[in-house]
Design an enzyme around this catalytic site. Structure first.
Site, mmCIF file in Angstrom:
data_model
loop_
_atom_site.group_PDB
_atom_site.id
_atom_site.type_symbol
_atom_site.label_atom_id
_atom_site.label_comp_id
_atom_site.label_asym_id
_atom_site.label_seq_id
_atom_site.Cartn_x
_atom_site.Cartn_y
_atom_site.Cartn_z
ATOM 1 N N ARG A 42 -7.213 -0.622 -6.881
ATOM 2 C CA ARG A 42 -7.323 0.401 -6.109
ATOM 3 C C ARG A 42 -7.556 1.945 -7.040
ATOM 4 N NH1 ARG A 42 -4.316 1.226 -0.537
ATOM 5 N NH2 ARG A 42 -6.326 1.953 -0.076
ATOM 6 N N GLN A 102 -2.799 2.827 9.806
ATOM 7 C CA GLN A 102 -1.176 2.758 9.143
ATOM 8 C C GLN A 102 -0.320 3.416 10.110
ATOM 9 O OE1 GLN A 102 -4.112 3.203 7.403
ATOM 10 N NE2 GLN A 102 -4.138 2.864 5.321
ATOM 11 N N ASP A 144 -2.108 11.111 -2.106
ATOM 12 C CA ASP A 144 -2.299 9.741 -3.248
ATOM 13 C C ASP A 144 -2.682 10.119 -4.551
ATOM 14 O OD1 ASP A 144 -2.785 7.196 -1.682
ATOM 15 O OD2 ASP A 144 -3.066 8.831 -0.465
ATOM 16 N N ASN A 194 -5.835 12.516 -0.085
ATOM 17 C CA ASN A 194 -5.005 11.713 0.656
ATOM 18 C C ASN A 194 -5.878 10.929 1.994
ATOM 19 O OD1 ASN A 194 -2.206 10.614 1.514
ATOM 20 N ND2 ASN A 194 -2.645 11.945 3.296
ATOM 21 N N ARG A 251 0.776 -1.183 -0.053
ATOM 22 C CA ARG A 251 -0.150 0.101 -0.059
ATOM 23 C C ARG A 251 0.908 1.081 -0.037
ATOM 24 N NH1 ARG A 251 2.165 2.426 4.032
ATOM 25 N NH2 ARG A 251 0.693 3.822 3.740
ATOM 26 N N GLY A 252 0.184 2.292 -0.233
ATOM 27 C CA GLY A 252 1.031 3.749 -0.231
ATOM 28 C C GLY A 252 1.216 4.057 -1.880
HETATM 29 O O1 MRU Z 1 -4.551 3.208 1.734
HETATM 30 P P1 MRU Z 1 -3.300 3.318 1.794
HETATM 31 O O2 MRU Z 1 -2.554 2.957 3.065
HETATM 32 O O3 MRU Z 1 -2.559 2.873 0.616
HETATM 33 O O4 MRU Z 1 -3.020 5.069 1.852
HETATM 34 C C1 MRU Z 1 -1.874 5.728 1.801
HETATM 35 C C2 MRU Z 1 -1.898 7.092 2.024
HETATM 36 O O5 MRU Z 1 -3.000 7.657 2.099
HETATM 37 C C3 MRU Z 1 -0.725 7.971 2.273
HETATM 38 O O6 MRU Z 1 -0.632 9.017 3.032
HETATM 39 C C4 MRU Z 1 -0.490 8.288 0.700
HETATM 40 O O7 MRU Z 1 -0.107 7.182 -0.435
HETATM 41 C C5 MRU Z 1 0.968 8.679 0.692
HETATM 42 S S1 MRU Z 1 2.398 7.752 0.882
HETATM 43 C C6 MRU Z 1 3.953 8.387 0.384
#
Ligand code: MRU
Length: 343
Positions: free
Chosen positions: A88, A194, A235, A244, A45-46
């Site tokens: 996603r 997270q 994101d 985000n 993820r991320g």
């Molecule tokens: O649902 P996730 O854990 O994939 O979401 C991640 C985020 O919202 C982070 O803040 C974003 O991807 C930036 S990571 C450098």
């Protein structure tokens, strides 16, 4: 080790983020389907990491392909890309990486075998560029932090969300490497936690002081003047907003109310200047994520649940965006599209 790595025998190695912080399990992925499943279930993820993972998923497709000619391999790559696009929907880096590789494949002159090698090299390049972008974001962003600052961050925008080093946490790391004393307040980030599971884990490993709060405590810690700056990742950055992790918007509004700078750290692969916020699908995830805590149901049967994974923060709440090219302040946001065009 990087968060994601390519092994020349045709394996993508990454860490299962669902098991952190209690267990360090490495995943060895050999097919695009395995990568897509890991993305859907959030083992990976991320946003920037999703870009690198999608690129490597296409590399796996190319590496194991038995296609006899270029056209047949492109068809396989397009089918793999379709699967990845369905994993996603909100983070743009995944789409950006897939399109970048497919665009190159379409204009490639050479045999199927040469095309496969090109796809693998391009995926490695995407991962390397993310690592370099994060270091540059760190260097630029560290100027914004003063010795003694307390930085509040949300979700995990660290090494685990990227190929290495991190975006928001990259800024903190770079400032610490310059000798500044920086401490972090991490929000737990319900429902997937997270912040509690990953951000505190990363910072503790680096010896950077971190204090965990629940998402409901942000207003109070700001009221108590316990926060000097907010830094989050993104994101997708569109013409009018930063998209985000759910909960970012309320932190930005609270930061403005308390006169606290609100910074967004993200590589240019997160910029999507062709769209505005209304045009971006906001992922809605399973109700179970909200209904259960630590495997235990917390709400009565039959209750309705809304579980959006991201929210939208209008640019008026953003003090500056830190990318690998430098710092874009409020007045520069209209140049976002020009910056992205240069990519
Ligand atoms: O649902 P996730 O854990 O994939 O979401 C991640 C985020 O919202 C982070 O803040 C974003 O991807 C930036 S990571 C450098």
């Amino acid at each position: 080790m990087r968060t994601i790595e390519w092994r020349e025998e045709g394996t993508v190695v990454t860490i299962n983020q669902l098991k952190l912080p209690h267990e360090t399990e490495f995943l060895e992925l050999r097919t695009c389907d395995e990568v897509a499943e890991a993305i859907k279930t959030m083992k990976i993820r991320g946003a920037p990491l999703l870009g690198a993972a999608a690129a490597y998923a296409l590399a796996l497709t190319a590496h194991y392909s038995k296609a006899k000619d270029k056209k047949a391999l492109i068809r396989e790559l397009e089918a793999a890309a379709e699967k990845l696009r369905k994993t996603r929907p909100t983070g743009v880096n995944l789409f950006w990486a897939v399109d970048r590789i497919l665009d190159k494949a379409h204009t490639f002159n050479g045999s199927a075998r040469e095309l496969a090698a090109m796809v693998v090299e391009e995926a490695k390049k995407i991962a390397d560029e993310d690592a370099m972008a994060n270091r540059a974001i760190g260097r630029h962003g560290a100027q914004l932090l003063e010795d003694g600052d307390v930085v509040l961050t949300h979700c995990n925008a660290g090494a685990l969300a990227t190929v290495e080093y991190g975006t928001a946490l990259g800024v903190v790391r770079a400032a610490v490497e310059q000798g500044k004393k920086i401490s972090v307040i991490a929000t737990e980030t319900r429902p997937k936690l997270q912040g509690a599971r990953l951000t505190t884990y990363e910072l503790k490993r680096d010896g950077i002081p971190v204090m965990l709060i629940s998402d409901t405590m942000v207003g109070y810690v700001m009221y108590r003047r316990m926060v000097d700056k907010v830094i989050v990742g993104a994101d997708r950055i569109v013409r009018d907003a930063v998209i985000n992790k759910i909960g970012t918007y309320q932190i930005a509004v609270l930061a403005k109310e308390h006169g606290i700078p609100f910074y967004v750290a993200a590589p240019k692969s997160t910029f999507d200047p062709t769209r505005t916020s209304t045009e971006v699908p906001i992922e809605e995830r399973s109700p179970e994520e909200v209904l259960y805590v630590g495997g235990e149901r917390i709400a009565p049967e039959g209750v309705a649940v809304f579980n959006p994974a991201f929210d939208i923060t209008p640019l008026k709440y953003v003090t500056a965006i830190i990318c690998e090219d430098g710092i874009l302040y409020k007045g520069d946001f209209s140049s976002l599209s020009r910056t992205a065009e240069k990519q």
